[in-house]
Design a protein around this motif. Structure first.
Motif, PDB file in Angstrom:
ATOM      1  N   LEU A 153       8.973   1.446  11.138  1.00 46.26           N
ATOM      2  CA  LEU A 153      10.067   1.003   9.826  1.00 46.26           C
ATOM      3  C   LEU A 153       9.288  -0.265   8.349  1.00 46.26           C
ATOM      4  O   LEU A 153       8.502  -0.595   9.399  1.00 46.26           O
ATOM      5  CB  LEU A 153      11.285  -0.098  10.748  1.00 46.26           C
ATOM      6  CG  LEU A 153      12.297  -0.926   9.898  1.00 46.26           C
ATOM      7  CD1 LEU A 153      13.243   0.475   9.375  1.00 46.26           C
ATOM      8  CD2 LEU A 153      12.723  -1.637  10.821  1.00 46.26           C
ATOM      9  N   ASP A 192       9.765  -2.609   5.540  1.00 47.12           N
ATOM     10  CA  ASP A 192      10.737  -2.866   4.918  1.00 47.12           C
ATOM     11  C   ASP A 192       9.985  -3.364   3.570  1.00 47.12           C
ATOM     12  O   ASP A 192       9.350  -3.848   3.205  1.00 47.12           O
ATOM     13  CB  ASP A 192      10.943  -4.947   5.326  1.00 47.12           C
ATOM     14  CG  ASP A 192      11.655  -4.952   6.644  1.00 47.12           C
ATOM     15  OD1 ASP A 192      12.717  -3.865   6.914  1.00 47.12           O
ATOM     16  OD2 ASP A 192      11.878  -5.679   7.733  1.00 47.12           O
ATOM     17  N   ASP A 239      19.501   7.126   2.811  1.00 45.63           N
ATOM     18  CA  ASP A 239      21.130   7.323   3.022  1.00 45.63           C
ATOM     19  C   ASP A 239      21.044   8.030   4.602  1.00 45.63           C
ATOM     20  O   ASP A 239      23.062   9.256   4.239  1.00 45.63           O
ATOM     21  CB  ASP A 239      21.880   6.838   2.655  1.00 45.63           C
ATOM     22  CG  ASP A 239      21.586   5.970   1.526  1.00 45.63           C
ATOM     23  OD1 ASP A 239      20.827   4.341   2.698  1.00 45.63           O
ATOM     24  OD2 ASP A 239      22.656   5.145   0.726  1.00 45.63           O
ATOM     25  N   VAL A 296      18.652   3.290   2.565  1.00 43.18           N
ATOM     26  CA  VAL A 296      17.488   2.972   4.153  1.00 43.18           C
ATOM     27  C   VAL A 296      16.380   4.432   3.208  1.00 43.18           C
ATOM     28  O   VAL A 296      17.420   5.849   2.809  1.00 43.18           O
ATOM     29  CB  VAL A 296      17.885   3.491   5.274  1.00 43.18           C
ATOM     30  CG1 VAL A 296      16.922   4.295   6.069  1.00 43.18           C
ATOM     31  CG2 VAL A 296      18.481   2.374   5.112  1.00 43.18           C
ATOM     32  N   ARG A 331      10.844   5.123   8.165  1.00 40.34           N
ATOM     33  CA  ARG A 331      12.082   4.392   6.865  1.00 40.34           C
ATOM     34  C   ARG A 331      11.902   3.340   7.124  1.00 40.34           C
ATOM     35  O   ARG A 331      11.497   2.511   7.159  1.00 40.34           O
ATOM     36  CB  ARG A 331      13.104   3.751   8.355  1.00 40.34           C
ATOM     37  CG  ARG A 331      13.854   5.133   9.480  1.00 40.34           C
ATOM     38  CD  ARG A 331      14.491   4.927  10.103  1.00 40.34           C
ATOM     39  NE  ARG A 331      16.147   4.473   9.441  1.00 40.34           N
ATOM     40  CZ  ARG A 331      16.614   4.205  10.367  1.00 40.34           C
ATOM     41  NH1 ARG A 331      16.854   3.774  11.266  1.00 40.34           N
ATOM     42  NH2 ARG A 331      18.064   3.002   9.301  1.00 40.34           N
ATOM     43  N   LYS A 360      13.517   0.292   4.809  1.00 37.51           N
ATOM     44  CA  LYS A 360      14.454   0.308   4.292  1.00 37.51           C
ATOM     45  C   LYS A 360      14.486  -1.426   3.157  1.00 37.51           C
ATOM     46  O   LYS A 360      14.223  -2.135   2.868  1.00 37.51           O
ATOM     47  CB  LYS A 360      15.260  -1.346   5.662  1.00 37.51           C
ATOM     48  CG  LYS A 360      15.653  -1.365   5.576  1.00 37.51           C
ATOM     49  CD  LYS A 360      16.768  -2.719   6.386  1.00 37.51           C
ATOM     50  CE  LYS A 360      17.837  -3.578   6.549  1.00 37.51           C
ATOM     51  NZ  LYS A 360      18.479  -3.967   7.845  1.00 37.51           N
TER      52      LYS A 360
END
Length: 84
Positions: free
Chosen positions: A3, A5, A43, A59, A66, A68
């Motif tokens: 993930l 950010d 998304d 996303v 992924r 975000k």
């Protein structure tokens, strides 16, 4: 799944620029090729537009990662009467 950010610096970022900025692709050309090959979802939906605008709250999924996208953190200056 990793993930990542990512904080926006403006209203939006193009998909190819996001992939390059996060290090998912090594160059803008590689990012465009990755999108064109159908390897990117935004998304949860396949995205083939290389320069689609990605906004805060979306996303992006690509190559086991992924991303975000977060809104920019606003820096506010306190009102002069609030300063000691």
């Amino acid at each position: 799944m990793d993930l990542i950010d990512f904080e926006l610096r403006g209203e939006h970022i193009t998909l190819d620029a996001l992939l390059k900025a996060t290090g998912v692709s090594s160059s803008g050309g590689a990012a465009k090729a990755l999108v064109a090959a159908g390897g990117v979802q935004v998304d949860g939906r396949d995205e083939l537009r290389k320069t689609c605008k990605i906004r805060a709250g979306q996303v992006v999924a690509v190559a086991g990662r992924r991303i975000k996208v977060a809104p920019p953190v606003s820096v506010t200056t306190p009102a002069p009467e609030a300063l000691p």
